[in-house]
Design a protein around this motif. Structure first.
Motif, PDB file in Angstrom:
ATOM      1  N   TYR B  15      17.600  28.675 -39.994  1.00  0.00           N
ATOM      2  CA  TYR B  15      17.459  27.992 -38.712  1.00  0.00           C
ATOM      3  C   TYR B  15      17.068  26.538 -38.948  1.00  0.00           C
ATOM      4  O   TYR B  15      16.514  26.196 -39.991  1.00  0.00           O
ATOM      5  CB  TYR B  15      16.346  28.659 -37.888  1.00  0.00           C
ATOM      6  N   SER B  66      17.224  26.381 -33.719  1.00  0.00           N
ATOM      7  CA  SER B  66      18.686  26.435 -33.665  1.00  0.00           C
ATOM      8  C   SER B  66      19.153  27.424 -34.727  1.00  0.00           C
ATOM      9  O   SER B  66      18.848  27.257 -35.906  1.00  0.00           O
ATOM     10  CB  SER B  66      19.291  25.058 -33.960  1.00  0.00           C
ATOM     11  N   LEU B  68      21.653  28.781 -37.217  1.00  0.00           N
ATOM     12  CA  LEU B  68      22.800  28.196 -37.922  1.00  0.00           C
ATOM     13  C   LEU B  68      23.897  29.224 -38.193  1.00  0.00           C
ATOM     14  O   LEU B  68      23.615  30.406 -38.429  1.00  0.00           O
ATOM     15  CB  LEU B  68      22.335  27.581 -39.246  1.00  0.00           C
ATOM     16  N   CYS B 110      25.212  25.200 -34.530  1.00  0.00           N
ATOM     17  CA  CYS B 110      24.262  26.072 -33.826  1.00  0.00           C
ATOM     18  C   CYS B 110      25.015  27.130 -33.032  1.00  0.00           C
ATOM     19  O   CYS B 110      25.910  26.792 -32.250  1.00  0.00           O
ATOM     20  CB  CYS B 110      23.410  25.188 -32.907  1.00  0.00           C
ATOM     21  N   TYR B 113      20.267  28.900 -29.380  1.00  0.00           N
ATOM     22  CA  TYR B 113      18.974  28.245 -29.571  1.00  0.00           C
ATOM     23  C   TYR B 113      17.905  28.846 -28.673  1.00  0.00           C
ATOM     24  O   TYR B 113      18.207  29.512 -27.670  1.00  0.00           O
ATOM     25  CB  TYR B 113      19.073  26.723 -29.382  1.00  0.00           C
TER      26      TYR B 113
END
Lengths: 227, 227
Positions: B15, B66, B68, B110, B113
């Motif tokens: 993240y 976020s 990934l 992203c 989130y």
């Protein structure tokens, strides 16, 4: 705005966290085990205050973590995730060794284990975060992959127990849509009762390849029961 | 007995955890983001006390996460995992929105989130555990898979920054085996310097498909430099 589906993008593994001793040991399925420091190595596990194991960890001052493999059968998730050690000896018939602190370490479907001495307990609301210093770690089976929570949900159609930090209360969505939920269904193979009121998702809304969390029987093996 | 390889069997995602505001925002790569309660939904992130973002989270009282995707390029890991925001504006050139609390949320690579308001900070030794109540969550891209730490290590040959909770100090093993470590290698593409003394693993011991954590150049693009 809250989109619950976003929460499913967080990655977790699946573990049996155990505590206690030779006389009264217990364990539960956890998806929240993580390393918090590297020097010295410390691990956190998150446990619902209502979990029977919570009290045992506090009392024993130690816990073990068994990392489960991808082939872990539904019976293990049923026994350690959906039943309580209050009523039932979960370790009976399991392959168990005891760590340096005396805690049980479950070896069934275990690819690696850690043993930690409890050093700190954090109150996070409904759950406790137990932080332990690692005193032992071992790879048991390097030929298998650890099971991830995403794999369990996607490939095995598993659901989170109500006490899991990642449990999503679908009743809120159902209430909003005005659907009533009140039926019970029993597994014809093992007798496990699926209670819509408790699970907060209608049996008919479960995917067709959903299986009994206790014995792995198919959805079609369940029958509706009256209260 | 401690087998360090056992620690690699614990499952994590990857993240960008961000904090701050429009004027001075920052973020870092984290593998330790976990939901700790479901009602209300609260999340824990673990951050080294020396991380520049640590102070910013404490001051801002909020953070974003976020998630990934698997295609996240090495530049992102280089920029957010191996450089410090003390020296450098990490958010420059990134696709950023600002949350309800004013914290930056990074949208590059992203897939989802979360935004959390800090409610508790736990001192776990070298690291802090920030616990935040989720006030916003959103799926940004449902077509990609979240990247796991195992995938990053195995498929992308990535390593943990020294401040990560999962960093393994290989110097202890090298010291034990009597190997000396003292050379430096520079990336011919971006100038990144690989310092054996700091990284605690010899350049020649890195796998052949290891790549520059900053720009993704191949191992063969590095050359030895003298101090």
């Amino acid at each position: 705005m809250v989109e619950l589906e976003a929460l499913h993008k967080i990655t977790y593994g699946l573990y049996i966290v155990s505590s206690g001793d030779r006389i009264s040991g217990n364990g539960f399925i956890s998806n929240t085990v993580f390393q918090v420091t590297s020097d010295p190595p410390r691990f956190a596990v998150v446990c619902n205050k209502d979990n029977y194991t919570s009290g045992i960890i506090s009392k024993s001052g130690a816990f073990s973590v068994s990392v489960l493999d991808r082939d872990t059968p539904p019976e293990i998730f049923g026994q350690f995730g959906f039943k309580s050690g209050k009523d039932y000896d979960k370790l009976k018939g399991m392959e168990v060794i005891y760590g340096e602190t005396g805690v049980p370490i479950i070896l069934n479907e275990c690819i690696a284990y850690l043993e930690c001495r409890l050093i700190q307990t954090v109150d996070a609301g409904t759950h406790l975060i137990f932080i332990g210093e690692m005193i032992q770690s071992k790879v048991v089976n390097d030929s298998k992959e650890p099971i991830s929570y995403a794999f369990y949900r996607k490939e095995r159609k598993g659901v989170a127990p109500k006490n899991a930090p990642t449990f999503i209360d679908r009743a809120k969505l159902l209430e909003f849509s005005g659907k009533s939920i009140q039926k019970k269904y029993q597994c014809g193979a093992c007798g496990y009762i699926y209670d819509e009121a408790a699970e907060k998702i209608r049996f008919s809304d479960l995917p067709p390849d959903w299986i009994c969390p206790v014995c792995g029987s198919e959805k079609s093996d369940f029958f509706e029961i009256t209260n």
